[in-house]
Design a protein around this motif. Structure first.
Motif, short mmCIF file in Angstrom:
data_model
loop_
_atom_site.label_atom_id
_atom_site.label_comp_id
_atom_site.label_asym_id
_atom_site.label_seq_id
_atom_site.Cartn_x
_atom_site.Cartn_y
_atom_site.Cartn_z
N GLY A 131 -8.87 -2.22 4.33
CA GLY A 131 -9.79 -1.34 4.57
C GLY A 131 -9.35 0.09 4.93
N ASP A 132 -7.99 0.31 4.49
CA ASP A 132 -7.39 1.76 4.86
C ASP A 132 -7.72 2.66 3.47
OD1 ASP A 132 -5.77 0.97 2.67
OD2 ASP A 132 -3.84 1.18 3.68
N GLY A 133 -8.55 2.42 2.62
CA GLY A 133 -9.14 3.32 1.79
C GLY A 133 -8.27 3.34 0.40
N VAL A 134 -7.09 2.88 0.43
CA VAL A 134 -6.29 2.71 -0.69
C VAL A 134 -5.82 1.51 -0.99
CG1 VAL A 134 -5.57 5.12 -0.47
CG2 VAL A 134 -4.18 3.17 0.51
N VAL A 135 -5.48 1.08 -2.23
CA VAL A 135 -4.89 -0.11 -2.70
C VAL A 135 -3.52 -0.07 -2.74
CG1 VAL A 135 -4.96 -2.00 -4.37
CG2 VAL A 135 -7.18 -1.06 -3.99
N ASN A 136 -2.60 -0.83 -2.13
CA ASN A 136 -1.27 -1.19 -2.23
C ASN A 136 -1.07 -2.59 -2.04
OD1 ASN A 136 -1.38 -1.21 0.70
ND2 ASN A 136 -1.03 0.91 0.94
N THR A 137 0.41 -2.95 -1.65
CA THR A 137 0.90 -4.29 -1.95
C THR A 137 0.06 -5.02 -0.57
OG1 THR A 137 2.96 -3.45 -0.99
CG2 THR A 137 2.83 -4.26 -3.24
N ALA A 138 -0.06 -4.11 0.62
CA ALA A 138 -0.55 -4.77 1.72
C ALA A 138 -2.07 -5.35 1.55
CB ALA A 138 -0.69 -3.65 2.73
N ASP A 139 -2.60 -5.19 0.37
CA ASP A 139 -4.03 -5.68 -0.14
C ASP A 139 -3.80 -7.05 -0.80
OD1 ASP A 139 -5.58 -3.67 1.35
OD2 ASP A 139 -4.98 -2.53 -0.45
N PHE A 140 -2.59 -7.40 -1.04
CA PHE A 140 -2.53 -8.61 -1.92
C PHE A 140 -1.66 -9.56 -1.23
CE2 PHE A 140 -3.27 -5.27 -5.01
CZ PHE A 140 -4.19 -5.71 -5.62
N GLY A 141 -1.52 -10.86 -1.75
CA GLY A 141 -0.71 -11.89 -1.08
C GLY A 141 -1.51 -12.63 -0.17
N PRO A 142 -0.83 -13.67 0.34
CA PRO A 142 -1.29 -14.44 1.46
C PRO A 142 -1.92 -13.68 2.49
CG PRO A 142 0.90 -15.11 0.75
CD PRO A 142 0.58 -13.84 0.47
N GLN A 143 -3.28 -14.23 3.14
CA GLN A 143 -3.91 -13.46 4.01
C GLN A 143 -3.09 -13.64 5.24
OE1 GLN A 143 -6.66 -11.41 4.63
NE2 GLN A 143 -7.76 -13.05 3.69
N GLY A 144 -2.83 -12.59 6.01
CA GLY A 144 -2.09 -12.51 7.37
C GLY A 144 -0.70 -12.24 7.06
N ASN A 145 -0.10 -12.04 6.03
CA ASN A 145 1.05 -11.59 5.70
C ASN A 145 1.74 -10.34 6.35
OD1 ASN A 145 3.32 -12.84 4.47
ND2 ASN A 145 2.81 -12.02 2.43
#
Ligand SMILES: [Ca+2]
Ligand SMILES: [Ca+2]
Ligand SMILES: [Ca+2]
Length: 145
Positions: A131-145
């Motif tokens: 929810g930071d308004g942009v898409v980067n690697t933090a939005d992918f991968g296993p949950q809670g990574n």
């Protein structure tokens, strides 16, 4: 270099190479992050969508019909097969937001040049997990990574 040191060098390098290629979301970001700052903004995604639209609108009539959209679907499927490793759940949301059904606002079976970029906001919101308004690697991968 002796044979032994060569083997040792490969053993060290191999995991790094695997990590670089498989970073969740990285392939998408490389394609869509136009100013290469590591995050895909709404503005960048709209611009990129307009480019994608023009690329697949073969007869340049301002709509993507079922045939043209079929090529787009095939291209994405092939791309995900080759490069989509590690996209996980985020990758599924990405793909969903690029389907004909998601973008065909008036459900007339074709996606217009207005409809396609108009759905960028919904799409980003769907993929932007933190929810930071942009898409980067933090939005992918296993949950809670
Ligand atoms: Ca960017
Ligand atoms: Ca067309
Ligand atoms: Ca985000």
């Amino acid at each position: 270099m002796t044979k032994l040191t060569l083997v040792a060098a490969f053993a060290v390098l191999a995991p790094l190479a695997a990590l670089a290629q498989g970073a969740p979301g990285e392939h998408f970001i490389t394609n869509w992050d136009l100013d290469e700052d590591g995050s895909v903004t709404l503005t960048e995604a709209v611009e990129r969508r307009e480019m994608v639209f023009d690329m697949f609108d073969n007869d340049q009539n301002g709509t993507l019909d079922a045939v043209e959209y079929g090529y787009f679907d095939e291209t994405r499927a092939a791309d995900m097969e080759n490069n989509g490793g590690g996209h996980g759940q985020g990758g599924q949301r990405l793909q969903e937001g690029l389907t004909l059904a998601f973008n065909d606002t008036d459900a007339d079976g074709v996606v217009s040049k207005e409809e396609f970029p108009a759905h960028t906001g919904d799409w980003i919101a769907m993929v932007d997990r933190n929810g930071d308004g942009v898409v980067n690697t933090a939005d992918f991968g296993p949950q809670g990574n």
